[in-house]
Scaffold this motif. Structure first.
Motif, PDB file in Angstrom:
ATOM      1  N   ARG A 123      25.757  -2.552  18.607  1.00 22.59           N
ATOM      2  CA  ARG A 123      26.265  -3.896  18.897  1.00 22.59           C
ATOM      3  C   ARG A 123      25.167  -4.920  18.699  1.00 22.59           C
ATOM      4  O   ARG A 123      23.997  -4.644  18.937  1.00 22.59           O
ATOM      5  N   VAL A 124      25.552  -6.118  18.291  1.00 25.76           N
ATOM      6  CA  VAL A 124      24.611  -7.236  18.237  1.00 25.76           C
ATOM      7  C   VAL A 124      24.462  -7.709  19.684  1.00 25.76           C
ATOM      8  O   VAL A 124      25.416  -8.209  20.275  1.00 25.76           O
ATOM      9  N   PRO A 125      23.296  -7.506  20.292  1.00 25.68           N
ATOM     10  CA  PRO A 125      23.155  -7.774  21.728  1.00 25.68           C
ATOM     11  C   PRO A 125      23.375  -9.228  22.129  1.00 25.68           C
ATOM     12  O   PRO A 125      23.785  -9.497  23.248  1.00 25.68           O
ATOM     13  N   SER A 126      23.157 -10.160  21.232  1.00 31.36           N
ATOM     14  CA  SER A 126      23.281 -11.574  21.588  1.00 31.36           C
ATOM     15  C   SER A 126      24.704 -12.113  21.429  1.00 31.36           C
ATOM     16  O   SER A 126      24.964 -13.266  21.780  1.00 31.36           O
ATOM     17  N   LYS A 127      25.615 -11.309  20.912  1.00 29.55           N
ATOM     18  CA  LYS A 127      26.980 -11.794  20.677  1.00 29.55           C
ATOM     19  C   LYS A 127      27.968 -11.072  21.601  1.00 29.55           C
ATOM     20  O   LYS A 127      28.050  -9.847  21.594  1.00 29.55           O
ATOM     21  N   PRO A 128      28.754 -11.828  22.362  1.00 32.33           N
ATOM     22  CA  PRO A 128      29.712 -11.207  23.262  1.00 32.33           C
ATOM     23  C   PRO A 128      30.948 -10.705  22.514  1.00 32.33           C
ATOM     24  O   PRO A 128      31.261 -11.180  21.416  1.00 32.33           O
ATOM     25  N   TRP A 171      25.593  -4.321  14.087  1.00 35.16           N
ATOM     26  CA  TRP A 171      24.510  -4.242  13.112  1.00 35.16           C
ATOM     27  C   TRP A 171      24.574  -2.870  12.470  1.00 35.16           C
ATOM     28  O   TRP A 171      24.775  -1.864  13.153  1.00 35.16           O
ATOM     29  N   ASP A 191      25.505  -6.874   8.652  1.00 37.07           N
ATOM     30  CA  ASP A 191      26.326  -7.092   9.838  1.00 37.07           C
ATOM     31  C   ASP A 191      27.745  -6.635   9.513  1.00 37.07           C
ATOM     32  O   ASP A 191      28.157  -6.641   8.354  1.00 37.07           O
TER      33      ASP A 191
END
Length: 80
Positions: free
Chosen positions: A11-16, A30, A40
């Motif tokens: 998971r992209v950690p900065s995107k909910p 990612w 992505d």
């Protein structure tokens, strides 16, 4: 015989996780190949697919080690 490249998905950690206008649930990912960033991607789930994933995750996390990660007072209903 060539070995397939190793691909890692995270998971992209900065995107909910979010709901789109069409009702689908989107999880940004990612993709890394052989340890290097490749691209992505977005995983799009119907609400029914997201509910099944939610239930499966709650079941998979329902063990004693989960108490070390999230205090009981902060766990969602499915985990109490």
């Amino acid at each position: 015989m060539n070995e397939a490249p190793r691909i890692h998905v995270s998971r992209v950690p900065s995107k909910p996780v979010r709901r789109q206008d069409d009702g689908t649930i989107t999880i940004d990912l990612w993709l890394r190949r052989e340890g290097l960033f490749d691209s992505d991607a977005s995983l799009r789930l119907t609400p029914a697919e997201a509910e099944v994933l939610h239930a499966q995750l709650c079941y998979a996390l329902d063990d004693e080690t989960a108490t070390l990660i999230v205090p009981e007072t902060k766990r969602p209903e499915c985990r109490t």
